[in-house]
Design a protein around this motif. Structure first.
Motif: not given
Length: 138
Positions: A68-90
């Motif tokens: 997630f390095d280099g992403m803005t805070t807003a984009k990073c939040k969305k990317a982390v949330t999307k990844k957690l959802k894809s892993l069924s961990k959030g």
């Protein structure tokens, strides 16, 4: 696993868990500085220098955050949330907390908004002459 206890922790906040991000929370920063705990910055300013003398609490750019390095805070939040959802961990969740005392106090005393009930008086009767509770109105 070291466990530290701070007097500013609110057990009623969310699930009661504390993230403990001293580089990005003023209270956590003060606590970590006082006890010499390691701090790792994961957000840095978009422009300018990062100060190690205070917590950085503004939106910025992700650093020390792997993929997630280099992403803005807003984009990073969305990317982390999307990844957690894809892993069924959030995933994303919206919660609401009413913090306005005017409305939250209704839990104890009832809604504080005045309610007007119109009262019809008989013809020729003045409003100040009769008490509506005494049956002097229609």
């Amino acid at each position: 696993v070291p466990i530290w206890i701070g007097d500013y922790v609110l057990g009623s906040y969310g699930t009661g868990a504390v993230m403990a991000v001293p580089a990005h929370d003023e209270r956590d920063f003060e606590f970590a500085a006082k006890y010499g705990l390691e701090m790792k910055w994961v957000v840095e300013p978009k422009k300018g220098e990062l100060s190690n003398d205070e917590a950085f609490t503004s939106p910025g750019v992700a650093t020390n955050s792997g993929e997630f390095d280099g992403m803005t805070t807003a984009k990073c939040k969305k990317a982390v949330t999307k990844k957690l959802k894809s892993l069924s961990k959030g995933g994303p969740k919206i919660t609401y907390k009413l913090r306005d005392w005017t409305f939250s106090r209704q839990r104890y005393w009832g809604e504080p908004i005045p309610i007007y009930f119109p009262v019809d008086f008989a013809d020729g009767v003045e409003h100040g002459d009769v008490d509506p509770k005494e049956g002097g109105c229609d």
